[in-house]
Design an enzyme around this catalytic site. Structure first.
Site, PDB file in Angstrom:
ATOM      1  N   ARG A  82      65.258  43.581  26.814  1.00 54.70           N
ATOM      2  CA  ARG A  82      65.917  42.445  26.158  1.00 54.70           C
ATOM      3  C   ARG A  82      65.508  42.353  24.693  1.00 54.70           C
ATOM      4  NH1 ARG A  82      65.438  36.832  29.156  1.00 54.70           N
ATOM      5  NH2 ARG A  82      63.322  36.934  28.306  1.00 54.70           N
ATOM      6  N   LYS A 184      67.272  36.668  22.324  1.00 57.22           N
ATOM      7  CA  LYS A 184      66.133  35.755  22.252  1.00 57.22           C
ATOM      8  C   LYS A 184      65.592  35.794  20.829  1.00 57.22           C
ATOM      9  CE  LYS A 184      62.695  34.181  25.538  1.00 57.22           C
ATOM     10  NZ  LYS A 184      63.444  33.096  26.163  1.00 57.22           N
ATOM     11  N   GLU A 220      74.164  26.709  29.330  1.00 53.25           N
ATOM     12  CA  GLU A 220      72.766  26.650  29.767  1.00 53.25           C
ATOM     13  C   GLU A 220      72.058  25.543  29.015  1.00 53.25           C
ATOM     14  OE1 GLU A 220      70.019  29.711  28.511  1.00 53.25           O
ATOM     15  OE2 GLU A 220      71.435  30.468  27.032  1.00 53.25           O
TER      16      GLU A 220
HETATM   17  C1  LIG Z   1      63.899  32.706  27.431  1.00 50.64           C
HETATM   18  C2  LIG Z   1      65.140  31.914  27.710  1.00 50.64           C
HETATM   19  C3  LIG Z   1      65.611  31.702  29.015  1.00 50.64           C
HETATM   20  C4  LIG Z   1      64.856  32.140  30.250  1.00 50.64           C
HETATM   21  O1  LIG Z   1      64.717  33.515  30.364  1.00 50.64           O
HETATM   22  P1  LIG Z   1      63.617  34.136  31.334  1.00 50.64           P
HETATM   23  O2  LIG Z   1      63.713  35.586  31.072  1.00 50.64           O
HETATM   24  O3  LIG Z   1      64.033  33.788  32.713  1.00 50.64           O
HETATM   25  O4  LIG Z   1      62.320  33.525  30.966  1.00 50.64           O
HETATM   26  C5  LIG Z   1      66.818  31.021  29.179  1.00 50.64           C
HETATM   27  N1  LIG Z   1      67.514  30.543  28.117  1.00 50.64           N
HETATM   28  C6  LIG Z   1      67.073  30.711  26.851  1.00 50.64           C
HETATM   29  C7  LIG Z   1      67.878  30.156  25.743  1.00 50.64           C
HETATM   30  C8  LIG Z   1      65.879  31.395  26.612  1.00 50.64           C
HETATM   31  O5  LIG Z   1      65.458  31.551  25.349  1.00 50.64           O
END
Ligand SMILES: *Cc1c(COP(=O)(O)O)cnc(C)c1O
Length: 343
Positions: A82, A184, A220
């Site tokens: 990622r 991210k 989300e």
């Molecule tokens: C990090 C993150 C998540 C959760 O991802 P995981 O890999 O499950 O920790 C979900 N939404 C956003 C916006 C994030 O930055």
């Protein structure tokens, strides 16, 4: 190895520096060897790309102690992939995936005394991040970067047991259609802080963002993906047609657990906001809490209530199964738990 003298059961989610961080610089078109450092500060040029055009991406995972005493982390290869993708989207040099996993192992091993003991509920939070250190004044990608990993011990997400939380639909969007919502990057958090502060001041745990193009579909929250359960027990996982949902590793793992271990039906599709009152359970998922049950979602003066008093049985089962795999109590048939050898 002697553990640090910390009150493991009472740690909060706050930064404290440990013995070592990992650091690796990119210069002249290549990553250097990289290694551990006990210097927990970063000195930057005032003209560093990070400070002007926000070239920064990050990851989050945790190391913890299983019941048999192993120090492990969960699917670090997924974080490596990622971060690789996130960097590419911001025109940053992708950090090699094998080197990422080796760096995670190296920094956890060096800080083994800071990995909380089994049963404390605490974990060693691992934060890999990368940023532009090279000078840029005209708008373009920098040519120098630093990849770093800091680790810090943190307490359990839920101190007094898992409790449902409330969400609200905010007046702001988290990401642009086909923008950077699926990577991210710190920039996605910078613009979610204002709606997040407003939500907290009104007593909500987080915002539930709708699709930025039509404000019709569920996307989300500020930092977690969402899941729903239908009356017939089907797990419903919102998909984005504007590519603006972050690909949560926890969510993808829960989908596998639901389908392959629990024999559940899973629907991954765009979910209209006006159908969520048909569902019987809702949860947020991410590394920190695995699943946080959502008891109520407010949109203006409308409310959808799933129940603030108890955790729904499907969210509970999913959470227990994934945390069971992580702790070693349930067999890991997927090979997700990654052991870190500590001498
Ligand atoms: C990090 C993150 C998540 C959760 O991802 P995981 O890999 O499950 O920790 C979900 N939404 C956003 C916006 C994030 O930055």
């Amino acid at each position: 190895m002697e553990k640090k003298d910390l009150d493991w059961g009472n740690l909060s989610f706050a930064y404290m520096h440990t013995d070592y961080s990992y650091v690796c610089n990119y210069k002249d078109g290549a990553w250097e060897e990289g290694g551990l450092t006990s210097d927990h500060t970063v000195t930057l040029s005032e003209c560093a790309g990070l400070l002007h055009y926000c070239q920064e991406v990050f990851e989050g995972l945790k190391a913890y102690t299983t019941e048999n005493g192993d120090i492990v982390c969960f699917r670090p290869d997924m974080n490596a992939q990622r971060m690789y993708d996130s960097a590419a989207r911001l025109e940053m040099p992708s950090f090699p995936k094998d080197k990422f996993v080796e760096a995670v192992e190296m920094v956890v091993r060096a800080n083994a005394a800071w990995v909380p003991p089994f049963g404390s509920g605490a974990t060693l939070y691992i934060r890999p991040f990368m940023f532009a250190t090279g000078d840029v004044i005209g708008v373009k990608p920098a040519t120098e970067y630093q990849f770093r990993i800091l680790v810090t011990p943190v307490g359990p997400y839920y101190k007094g047991g898992v409790k449902p939380v409330k969400l609200q639909v905010p007046e702001f969007d988290r990401a642009a259609p086909h923008g950077t919502g699926n990577i991210k990057a710190g920039l996605n958090y910078a613009m979610s802080l204002h709606p997040s502060v407003i939500a907290h001041s009104k007593g909500y745990a987080d915002n539930l963002f709708l699709d930025p193009q039509t404000r019709t579909y569920v996307e989300e929250t500020g930092g977690a993906n969402v899941l729903f359960v239908k009356k017939d027990g089907t797990l419903v996982v919102p998909q984005s047609f504007t590519d603006s949902i972050l690909p949560s590793i926890t969510r993808r793992s829960l989908v596998d657990v639901a389908e392959k271990m629990l024999g559940m039906t899973v629907e991954q599709r765009p979910v209209r906001f006006d159908e969520i009152d048909q569902f019987v359970e809702c949860g947020m998922c991410g590394t920190a809490a695995v699943i946080s049950p959502v008891g109520q979602i407010d949109n203006g003066d409308q409310s959808v209530v799933y129940g603030m008093e108890h955790v729904g049985p499907v969210m509970k089962k999913l959470r227990e199964t994934l945390t069971g795999i992580q702790s070693g109590a349930i067999e890991d048939q997927f090979g997700w738990v990654h052991k870190i050898d500590v001498e």
